[in-house]
Design a protein around this motif. Structure first.
Motif, PDB file in Angstrom:
ATOM      1  N   VAL A 101       0.863  -1.189   0.000  1.00 59.09           N
ATOM      2  CA  VAL A 101       0.000   0.000   0.000  1.00 59.09           C
ATOM      3  C   VAL A 101       0.895   1.234   0.000  1.00 59.09           C
ATOM      4  N   ASN A 102       0.532   2.260  -0.746  1.00 57.36           N
ATOM      5  CA  ASN A 102       1.252   3.533  -0.726  1.00 57.36           C
ATOM      6  C   ASN A 102       0.652   4.449   0.336  1.00 57.36           C
ATOM      7  N   PHE A 103       1.517   5.198   1.015  1.00 59.49           N
ATOM      8  CA  PHE A 103       1.078   6.121   2.053  1.00 59.49           C
ATOM      9  C   PHE A 103       1.713   7.487   1.820  1.00 59.49           C
ATOM     10  N   ASP A 135       2.353  10.575  12.641  1.00 61.47           N
ATOM     11  CA  ASP A 135       2.672   9.723  13.792  1.00 61.47           C
ATOM     12  C   ASP A 135       2.559   8.240  13.473  1.00 61.47           C
ATOM     13  N   LEU A 136       1.878   7.891  12.395  1.00 59.69           N
ATOM     14  CA  LEU A 136       1.733   6.487  12.013  1.00 59.69           C
ATOM     15  C   LEU A 136       2.652   6.090  10.863  1.00 59.69           C
ATOM     16  N   GLN A 137       3.529   7.010  10.464  1.00 62.75           N
ATOM     17  CA  GLN A 137       4.434   6.683   9.364  1.00 62.75           C
ATOM     18  C   GLN A 137       5.335   5.491   9.666  1.00 62.75           C
ATOM     19  N   PRO A 138       5.913   5.372  10.886  1.00 58.75           N
ATOM     20  CA  PRO A 138       6.738   4.182  11.159  1.00 58.75           C
ATOM     21  C   PRO A 138       5.952   2.876  11.072  1.00 58.75           C
ATOM     22  N   MET A 139       4.679   2.898  11.485  1.00 59.30           N
ATOM     23  CA  MET A 139       3.864   1.696  11.389  1.00 59.30           C
ATOM     24  C   MET A 139       3.564   1.359   9.918  1.00 59.30           C
ATOM     25  N   ALA A 172       4.622  -2.107   5.271  1.00 52.95           N
ATOM     26  CA  ALA A 172       5.154  -2.232   3.912  1.00 52.95           C
ATOM     27  C   ALA A 172       6.327  -3.204   3.867  1.00 52.95           C
ATOM     28  N   ALA A 173       7.118  -3.266   4.957  1.00 50.00           N
ATOM     29  CA  ALA A 173       8.324  -4.091   4.969  1.00 50.00           C
ATOM     30  C   ALA A 173       8.019  -5.577   4.838  1.00 50.00           C
ATOM     31  N   VAL A 174       6.808  -6.001   5.264  1.00 50.15           N
ATOM     32  CA  VAL A 174       6.459  -7.426   5.178  1.00 50.15           C
ATOM     33  C   VAL A 174       5.304  -7.670   4.207  1.00 50.15           C
ATOM     34  N   ALA A 175       4.934  -6.637   3.458  1.00 54.76           N
ATOM     35  CA  ALA A 175       3.814  -6.770   2.522  1.00 54.76           C
ATOM     36  C   ALA A 175       4.278  -7.413   1.215  1.00 54.76           C
ATOM     37  N   GLU A 176       3.346  -7.912   0.462  1.00 52.07           N
ATOM     38  CA  GLU A 176       3.623  -8.500  -0.842  1.00 52.07           C
ATOM     39  C   GLU A 176       3.595  -7.400  -1.895  1.00 52.07           C
ATOM     40  N   GLY A 177       4.772  -7.078  -2.450  1.00 55.36           N
ATOM     41  CA  GLY A 177       4.858  -6.013  -3.439  1.00 55.36           C
ATOM     42  C   GLY A 177       5.713  -4.858  -2.952  1.00 55.36           C
ATOM     43  N   THR A 178       5.658  -3.755  -3.686  1.00 49.83           N
ATOM     44  CA  THR A 178       6.472  -2.569  -3.405  1.00 49.83           C
ATOM     45  C   THR A 178       5.579  -1.406  -3.011  1.00 49.83           C
ATOM     46  N   SER A 179       5.958  -0.727  -1.934  1.00 50.97           N
ATOM     47  CA  SER A 179       5.193   0.415  -1.429  1.00 50.97           C
ATOM     48  C   SER A 179       6.053   1.674  -1.477  1.00 50.97           C
ATOM     49  N   MET A 180       5.385   2.815  -1.667  1.00 51.12           N
ATOM     50  CA  MET A 180       6.063   4.101  -1.538  1.00 51.12           C
ATOM     51  C   MET A 180       5.456   4.865  -0.368  1.00 51.12           C
ATOM     52  N   ILE A 181       6.315   5.343   0.522  1.00 48.56           N
ATOM     53  CA  ILE A 181       5.884   6.142   1.667  1.00 48.56           C
ATOM     54  C   ILE A 181       6.402   7.556   1.456  1.00 48.56           C
ATOM     55  N   THR A 182       5.534   8.542   1.514  1.00 48.38           N
ATOM     56  CA  THR A 182       5.913   9.944   1.336  1.00 48.38           C
ATOM     57  C   THR A 182       5.657  10.700   2.629  1.00 48.38           C
ATOM     58  N   GLU A 183       6.714  11.334   3.155  1.00 49.43           N
ATOM     59  CA  GLU A 183       6.599  12.090   4.406  1.00 49.43           C
ATOM     60  C   GLU A 183       6.521  13.578   4.086  1.00 49.43           C
ATOM     61  N   ASN A 184       5.364  14.182   4.359  1.00 54.08           N
ATOM     62  CA  ASN A 184       5.134  15.588   4.012  1.00 54.08           C
ATOM     63  C   ASN A 184       5.129  16.523   5.215  1.00 54.08           C
ATOM     64  N   VAL A 185       5.367  16.004   6.423  1.00 51.67           N
ATOM     65  CA  VAL A 185       5.215  16.825   7.625  1.00 51.67           C
ATOM     66  C   VAL A 185       6.547  17.065   8.330  1.00 51.67           C
ATOM     67  N   PHE A 186       7.273  15.990   8.691  1.00 45.58           N
ATOM     68  CA  PHE A 186       8.535  16.141   9.423  1.00 45.58           C
ATOM     69  C   PHE A 186       9.676  15.538   8.610  1.00 45.58           C
ATOM     70  N   GLU A 187      10.705  16.363   8.367  1.00 41.95           N
ATOM     71  CA  GLU A 187      11.748  15.962   7.425  1.00 41.95           C
ATOM     72  C   GLU A 187      12.696  14.899   7.975  1.00 41.95           C
ATOM     73  N   ARG A 225      11.875  12.233   9.929  1.00 42.14           N
ATOM     74  CA  ARG A 225      11.221  11.037  10.438  1.00 42.14           C
ATOM     75  C   ARG A 225      11.723   9.760   9.752  1.00 42.14           C
ATOM     76  N   PHE A 226      12.410   9.885   8.634  1.00 44.23           N
ATOM     77  CA  PHE A 226      12.910   8.695   7.949  1.00 44.23           C
ATOM     78  C   PHE A 226      14.148   8.101   8.615  1.00 44.23           C
ATOM     79  N   ARG A 227      14.594   8.667   9.734  1.00 41.55           N
ATOM     80  CA  ARG A 227      15.654   8.022  10.502  1.00 41.55           C
ATOM     81  C   ARG A 227      15.240   6.601  10.881  1.00 41.55           C
ATOM     82  N   PHE A 228      13.944   6.401  11.013  1.00 44.30           N
ATOM     83  CA  PHE A 228      13.398   5.090  11.359  1.00 44.30           C
ATOM     84  C   PHE A 228      13.763   4.034  10.317  1.00 44.30           C
ATOM     85  N   VAL A 229      13.875   4.451   9.051  1.00 47.28           N
ATOM     86  CA  VAL A 229      14.154   3.492   7.978  1.00 47.28           C
ATOM     87  C   VAL A 229      15.511   2.825   8.188  1.00 47.28           C
ATOM     88  N   GLU A 230      16.491   3.581   8.716  1.00 47.49           N
ATOM     89  CA  GLU A 230      17.813   3.009   8.960  1.00 47.49           C
ATOM     90  C   GLU A 230      17.726   1.825   9.924  1.00 47.49           C
TER      91      GLU A 230
END
Length: 419
Positions: A292-294, A305-309, A314-329, A331-336
Motif C-alpha cells: 500500500v502507498n502512504f 505519527d503512524l508513518q513508522p507503522m 510495507a516491509a512485510v507486505a507482498e509487493g512494493t510500497s512508496m511512503i511519502t513524508e510531508n510533515v517532518f523531514e 522522520r525517515f531516521r526510522f528506515v535506517e
C-alpha cells in the motif's frame, strides 16, 4: 540503569485491547486548566510518562496537581506564575502549550524552548506571529519564548500551515481576548475538537472545531470544568496495524473509529477485514498484507505519527510500497533501523520505497522517538528470533501498559534492565 525490550517474533496477535485517553489531547487539556482559577478535573488520562511531566510543569507555575488512576485534578491559583523553566519543559515538546494560556491569564509568559522527539524542525514562528496579532510582544531571549501583552484583542489570523501546536496556543490565548478572533487554516485534528469542547465547558465561546476556520468570541473569565479525554487514535491505529502485520485478529476499544477513516481504509487496501464498532473497530488479516502507498498529511490525511507503522507494514507486505513524508523531514531516521532488521528499503528526499519481504531478521535497534519505538516493536513481532529494542523510554511516553497490552494479545515481549 537503562531498559530495553526483547521482542520475539512469530506469534499471531489475537484478542481485545482497550485504548486510553489521547496523549496528543490530555497534555493540552491540562495546560488549559491555567485559564481558570480553581480545580479542573481531567478524566480518562493515559498512564504515560508525559502526564506526570506536564504535572511538574504546572506545579512550577504555582498549580496543585494530583494524579490518581486515570484522573488529574489541577488547582490553579488566582495569580499563576508565568515562568516555565528549562528543567521542566526540556523533556517533551507539548510543554510549549502553556504559552497561550499564560499570555491570556497573566498577560506575560516566559517558556523555555521545549525538547521532545527527534523528528525534525518544529519552530515556534507561527505561535509567536499569532500572539503578536492578538496584541502581544514576543521574542526568543536566552533560550526562552518571551511574550507580554498590555491587552489582548481579537484578530483575523491565517496560519501558513495547519499547525496543531500553533492552533492550540493561539486558541487558548484568544478565549480571554477582547472581541472576535478568527483562525483560518486551523488544524482540524480530533484533539483540537476535544480542546474546543473543554474550553466551551469552561465558559469560552468557540465555534468551528473540526473545520479549517475557528471563531472565538472572547470572554472576561473562565470557570473550572470536568472533562473526559477522547480515545487515543494513534495508539488504536498502532494495534490495528499490528494485527495486519502479524496476520492477526484484534478488537480495539475505547476510540472513535471515525477519527481513523483513512487509516482503516489503508488497512482494507492491504487486505484486512476492518469492521467499525460502537466504541472502536476490529481488524482481521488472514493472508500476507498487500503493498500500500502512504503519504502523510495533516488531518484528515494519513497521520505522520503512524508513518513508522506504515513502513513496518510495507516491509512485510507482498509487493512494493512508496511512503511519502510531508510533515517532518527527519522522520525517515526510522528506515535506517528497519534496514538493520532486514527490510528492503531506500530513501530519496521525503520518499521511501520499500519492497516487502516475507519475514524480517532480528537485530538490535534503537528508538529515536515515541512512534519509531512502537514501530520497531511491531517489526520485531514479524522477525525471526529475538529483537532488542533500545531507548524504550520514548515508548513509555506515548503508550500506556504497552508490555501488558501486547502480551494480552499473544505477543512475546520482555522489559530488561541494562547497566
Amino acid at each position: 540503569m537503562s531498559e530495553h525490550f526483547l521482542v520475539t517474533g512469530g506469534n499471531r496477535l489475537e484478542g481485545e485491547v482497550l485504548v486510553g485517553g489521547a496523549k496528543n489531547s490530555v497534555l493540552k487539556l491540562m495546560a488549559a486548566a491555567l485559564l481558570a482559577e480553581g480545580t479542573t478535573v481531567v478524566t480518562n488520562c493515559p498512564d504515560i510518562l508525559d502526564v506526570p511531566l506536564m504535572a511538574d510543569v504546572l506545579r512550577g507555575l504555582g498549580c496543585e496537581v494530583e494524579l490518581e488512576d486515570s484522573e488529574v485534578r489541577i488547582t490553579t491559583p488566582a495569580e499563576p506564575k508565568y515562568h516555565a523553566d528549562f528543567d521542566a519543559v526540556k523533556q517533551f515538546r507539548a510543554s510549549v502549550c502553556v504559552l497561550g494560556p499564560l499570555v491570556a491569564r497573566c498577560r506575560r509568559a516566559v517558556v523555555a524552548l521545549p525538547g521532545g522527539d527527534a523528528i525534525g524542525s518544529r519552530p515556534l514562528d507561527m505561535h509567536q506571529s499569532g500572539l503578536r496579532l492578538l496584541g502581544a510582544r514576543s521574542e526568543i531571549e536566552h533560550g526562552c519564548v518571551v511574550a507580554e501583552a498590555d491587552d489582548l484583542h481579537g484578530a483575523n489570523i491565517r496560519l501558513v500551515f495547519p499547525s496543531v501546536g500553533a492552533t492550540e496556543n493561539i486558541l487558548m490565548a484568544a478565549v480571554l481576548a477582547r472581541g472576535e478572533t478568527v483562525i483560518d487554516n486551523a488544524a482540524r485534528e480530533p484533539e483540537i475538537v476535544d480542546l474546543c469542547n473543554m474550553l466551551n465547558e469552561m465558559g469560552a465561546k468557540v465555534s468551528g472545531g473540526g473545520s479549517s476556520t475557528l471563531t472565538i468570541q472572547g470572554v472576561r473569565k473562565l470557570e473550572p470544568a470536568t472533562h473526559r479525554v477522547i480515545g487515543d487514535r494513534i495508539v488504536a491505529a498502532t494495534w490495528g496495524v499490528a494485527a495486519s502485520m502479524t496476520r492477526g485478529d484484534v478488537r480495539v476499544r475505547g476510540v472513535n473509529h471515525k477519527h481513523l477513516g483513512l487509516v482503516l481504509d489503508k488497512l482494507r487496501t492491504a487486505g484486512a477485514e476492518v469492521t467499525p464498532e460502537v466504541d472502536g473497530f476490529r481488524v482481521i488479516q488472514r493472508e500476507r498484507p498487500k503493498a500500500v502507498n502512504f503519504a502523510t498529511l495533516p488531518y484528515p490525511g494519513f497521520p505522520t505519527d503512524l508513518q513508522p507503522m506504515a513502513i513496518g507494514l510495507a516491509a512485510v507486505a507482498e509487493g512494493t510500497s512508496m511512503i511519502t513524508e510531508n510533515v517532518f523531514e527527519s522522520r525517515f531516521r526510522f528506515v535506517e533501523e528497519m534496514i538493520r532488521l532486514g527490510a528492503d528499503a531506500r530513501t530519496d528526499g521525503h520518499h521511501a520505497v520499500i519492497r516487502g519481504v516475507p519475514v524480517l531478521s532480528s537485530a538490535p535497534v534503537w528508538s529515536s522517538d515515541i512512534r519509531a519505538g512502537a514501530g520497531l516493536v511491531l517489526a520485531g513481532l514479524v522477525a525471526d528470533g529475538t529483537t532488542e529494542v533500545h531507548d524504550i523510554f520514548h515508548i513509555d511516553r506515548g503508550y500506556p501498559r504497552f508490555v501488558e497490552n501486547l502480551r494480552g494479545l499473544g505477543g512475546v515481549i520482555e522489559r530488561v534492565g541494562t547497566e
